[in-house]
Scaffold this active site. Structure first.
Site, PDB file in Angstrom:
ATOM      1  N   SER A 167       6.356  18.664  -4.734  1.00  0.00           N
ATOM      2  CA  SER A 167       6.554  19.991  -4.162  1.00  0.00           C
ATOM      3  C   SER A 167       5.877  21.058  -5.018  1.00  0.00           C
ATOM      4  O   SER A 167       5.263  22.004  -4.498  1.00  0.00           O
ATOM      5  CB  SER A 167       8.047  20.284  -4.035  1.00  0.00           C
ATOM      6  OG  SER A 167       8.277  21.559  -3.495  1.00  0.00           O
TER       7      SER A 167
ATOM      8  N   ARG B 193      16.739  18.408  -8.520  1.00  0.00           N
ATOM      9  CA  ARG B 193      16.225  17.665  -7.373  1.00  0.00           C
ATOM     10  C   ARG B 193      15.521  16.422  -7.884  1.00  0.00           C
ATOM     11  O   ARG B 193      15.072  16.392  -9.037  1.00  0.00           O
ATOM     12  CB  ARG B 193      15.246  18.589  -6.628  1.00  0.00           C
ATOM     13  CG  ARG B 193      14.614  18.065  -5.369  1.00  0.00           C
ATOM     14  CD  ARG B 193      13.640  19.120  -4.870  1.00  0.00           C
ATOM     15  NE  ARG B 193      13.004  18.764  -3.611  1.00  0.00           N
ATOM     16  CZ  ARG B 193      12.016  19.471  -3.055  1.00  0.00           C
ATOM     17  NH1 ARG B 193      11.575  20.564  -3.671  1.00  0.00           N
ATOM     18  NH2 ARG B 193      11.485  19.082  -1.913  1.00  0.00           N
TER      19      ARG B 193
ATOM     20  N   LYS C 151      11.287  24.771  -7.875  1.00  0.00           N
ATOM     21  CA  LYS C 151      11.162  23.916  -6.697  1.00  0.00           C
ATOM     22  C   LYS C 151      12.378  23.015  -6.508  1.00  0.00           C
ATOM     23  O   LYS C 151      12.298  21.958  -5.885  1.00  0.00           O
ATOM     24  CB  LYS C 151       9.893  23.062  -6.750  1.00  0.00           C
ATOM     25  CG  LYS C 151       8.611  23.849  -6.955  1.00  0.00           C
ATOM     26  CD  LYS C 151       8.451  25.011  -5.992  1.00  0.00           C
ATOM     27  CE  LYS C 151       8.339  24.578  -4.548  1.00  0.00           C
ATOM     28  NZ  LYS C 151       8.225  25.748  -3.627  1.00  0.00           N
ATOM     29  N   GLY C 152      13.516  23.472  -7.036  1.00  0.00           N
ATOM     30  CA  GLY C 152      14.740  22.688  -6.872  1.00  0.00           C
ATOM     31  C   GLY C 152      15.625  23.190  -5.744  1.00  0.00           C
ATOM     32  O   GLY C 152      16.488  22.478  -5.251  1.00  0.00           O
TER      33      GLY C 152
ATOM     34  N   ARG D  74      16.034  29.509  -4.875  1.00  0.00           N
ATOM     35  CA  ARG D  74      15.973  30.666  -3.982  1.00  0.00           C
ATOM     36  C   ARG D  74      16.990  30.530  -2.856  1.00  0.00           C
ATOM     37  O   ARG D  74      17.694  31.486  -2.517  1.00  0.00           O
ATOM     38  CB  ARG D  74      14.563  30.843  -3.425  1.00  0.00           C
ATOM     39  CG  ARG D  74      14.426  31.927  -2.354  1.00  0.00           C
ATOM     40  CD  ARG D  74      14.938  33.283  -2.797  1.00  0.00           C
ATOM     41  NE  ARG D  74      14.189  33.826  -3.908  1.00  0.00           N
ATOM     42  CZ  ARG D  74      14.502  34.964  -4.526  1.00  0.00           C
ATOM     43  NH1 ARG D  74      15.565  35.653  -4.136  1.00  0.00           N
ATOM     44  NH2 ARG D  74      13.777  35.398  -5.531  1.00  0.00           N
TER      45      ARG D  74
ATOM     46  N   LYS E   5       8.325  28.375   2.213  1.00  0.00           N
ATOM     47  CA  LYS E   5       9.301  27.362   1.828  1.00  0.00           C
ATOM     48  C   LYS E   5       9.259  26.222   2.842  1.00  0.00           C
ATOM     49  O   LYS E   5       9.112  26.434   4.036  1.00  0.00           O
ATOM     50  CB  LYS E   5      10.710  27.957   1.758  1.00  0.00           C
ATOM     51  CG  LYS E   5      10.814  29.194   0.872  1.00  0.00           C
ATOM     52  CD  LYS E   5      10.496  28.898  -0.581  1.00  0.00           C
ATOM     53  CE  LYS E   5      10.614  30.149  -1.441  1.00  0.00           C
ATOM     54  NZ  LYS E   5      10.299  29.892  -2.848  1.00  0.00           N
ATOM     55  N   GLY E   6       9.411  25.008   2.353  1.00  0.00           N
ATOM     56  CA  GLY E   6       9.414  23.850   3.240  1.00  0.00           C
ATOM     57  C   GLY E   6       8.026  23.425   3.674  1.00  0.00           C
ATOM     58  O   GLY E   6       7.838  22.967   4.799  1.00  0.00           O
TER      59      GLY E   6
ATOM     60  N   HIS F 127       4.290  18.174   2.492  1.00  0.00           N
ATOM     61  CA  HIS F 127       3.701  17.590   1.281  1.00  0.00           C
ATOM     62  C   HIS F 127       2.493  16.726   1.635  1.00  0.00           C
ATOM     63  O   HIS F 127       2.473  16.062   2.678  1.00  0.00           O
ATOM     64  CB  HIS F 127       4.730  16.728   0.548  1.00  0.00           C
ATOM     65  CG  HIS F 127       5.841  17.514  -0.054  1.00  0.00           C
ATOM     66  ND1 HIS F 127       6.905  16.925  -0.713  1.00  0.00           N
ATOM     67  CD2 HIS F 127       6.065  18.850  -0.120  1.00  0.00           C
ATOM     68  CE1 HIS F 127       7.735  17.856  -1.146  1.00  0.00           C
ATOM     69  NE2 HIS F 127       7.245  19.024  -0.790  1.00  0.00           N
TER      70      HIS F 127
END
EC number: 2.8.2.-
Length: 406
Positions: free
Chosen positions: A251, A243, A162-163, A166, A368-369, A372
């Site tokens: 995340s 991150r 989750k940093g 990808r 992705k994105g 939250h």
């Protein structure tokens, strides 16, 4: 003196002379066409080999990196061998033909891109300038696609989950001298017993001068991974995308929540005891963010100069700048620049104008994105206090201030 012949008549020798000239012209034309064809075939073959007419360029931002061809005696701006992108696209075509949408993984690795049917994009790596090109005849492709060999990776993106790993990998795959396996191999944490031959077979074919890469974010937090990668090659270059550990933990939780809506709240998982404020470091979402602790294990096997730490935040705000650092670290010419990106306001992160193997704009997939969930501010404050000393130590170890405590 013989009387002149009838009006308009030619001498008897004129007709054989004309035929002779015509035959010579045909022979010359055939010879020229044959020579051009032979030259074309030789040129096509030489583009896939390191010939004596080229010399390697020096590294850095201005000159080509090792493995790029440079025309002997030619200007520096011609240093990048233009056939590299063409050869790479041909090699990638076979992968596109057999490609299937990746199935969701238990480690959260999901489909990376919202994809259109792929094409062969023009320009370096199919990323920017140029229009789509027609597919070459099957016989030619079959010949060229058999070139290259599978190599163990020279560079690995080892973290963190989750940093932004990808995104970094997909951005790097735009470069014509980068070849990377799409799915996470998980060799050094889950499949080490299968051996290096099995691992090598997972890698894509590469040509001379190209770099083989893979990414598996869980390596960074796997105790055995540093020694295992060092045993494979002490020269392996390691990339870590980091991150803000608080944002990363949220995340991480958000991804798990999307798959298992019945899990406890973020707050209840964060604390062993909410009253005392004791953080539960056994929870992986919290543990991964203690970067300094994990880095200590890696520094026992690799020098800090062999590791590059990429800011996940700057990968969003300035993708070209971070990609420039990565290209320098890998010894590649800076081909990926601002022209390759545009910011997608809906998703909130940069997208490629033209991704690898496509002529259309591409963004990371819908997974992705994610938005939250709202987290109690007091919980966030306590987490920041918990991570602060670890962050400061991490800044000292890496020589970089990532600004998470500002």
């Amino acid at each position: 003196m013989a009387p002149p012949g009838p009006a308009g008549a030619h001498p008897a020798s004129a007709e054989p002379l004309s035929r002779s000239i015509f035959r010579k012209f045909l022979l010359m034309l055939c010879s020229l066409l044959t020579s051009l064809y032979v030259f074309y075939c030789l040129a096509e073959r030489c583009q896939s080999l390191a010939g004596p007419a080229v010399r390697p360029s020096g590294g850095g931002d201005e000159a080509g990196a090792p493995g790029h061809g440079a025309l002997a005696g030619g200007p520096r701006e011609l240093a990048v061998w233009p056939a590299a992108a063409h050869r790479k696209r041909l090699l990638q075509l076979r992968q596109w033909r057999g490609r299937r949408p990746p199935a969701p993984r238990d480690d959260g690795e999901e489909a990376a891109w919202e994809e259109e049917p792929p094409g062969l994009a023009g320009g370096p790596g199919g990323s920017g300038a140029g229009s789509s090109v027609a597919e070459a005849p099957p016989g030619t492709l079959a010949l060229l696609l058999d070139e290259g060999s599978k190599q163990l990776p020279q560079a690995i993106i080892i973290g963190v989950k989750k940093g932004g790993t990808r995104a970094l990998l997909e951005f790097l795959r735009v470069h014509p001298d980068v070849r990377a396996v799409g799915a996470e191999p998980h060799f050094f944490d889950r499949s080490y017993d299968k051996g290096l031959a099995w691992y090598r077979d997972l890698m894509p074919r590469t040509l001379e001068g190209q770099i083989t890469m893979e990414k598996t974010p869980s390596y960074f937090v796997t105790r055995e991974a540093p020694a295992r990668i060092s045993a494979m090659s002490k020269d392996t270059k390691l990339i870590v995308v980091v991150r803000d550990p608080v944002t990363r933990a949220i995340s991480d939780y958000t991804q798990t929540l999307s798959k298992r809506p019945d899990i406890p709240t973020f707050e209840s998982l964060t604390f062993k005891n909410r009253t005392t404020g004791l953080i539960d470091t056994s929870w992986s979402a919290i543990q991964i963010g203690i970067y300094a602790k994990h880095l200590e294990h890696w520094l026992r096997h690799f020098p800090i100069g062999q590791m590059l730490f990429v800011s996940g935040e700057r990968l969003i705000s300035d993708p070209a700048g971070e990609l420039g650092r990565v290209q320098d670290f890998l010894g590649l010419k800076r081909i990926i620049t601002d022209k390759h990106f545009y910011f997608n306001k809906t998703k909130g992160f940069p997208c490629l104008k033209k991704a690898e193997g496509s002529s259309k704009p591409h963004c990371l997939g819908k997974t992705k994105g994610r938005t939250h969930p709202e987290i109690d501010r007091e919980v966030v404050r306590r987490l920041r206090e918990f991570y602060r000393p670890f962050n400061l130590k991490f800044y000292q170890m890496t020589g970089q201030d990532f600004g998470w405590d500002g």
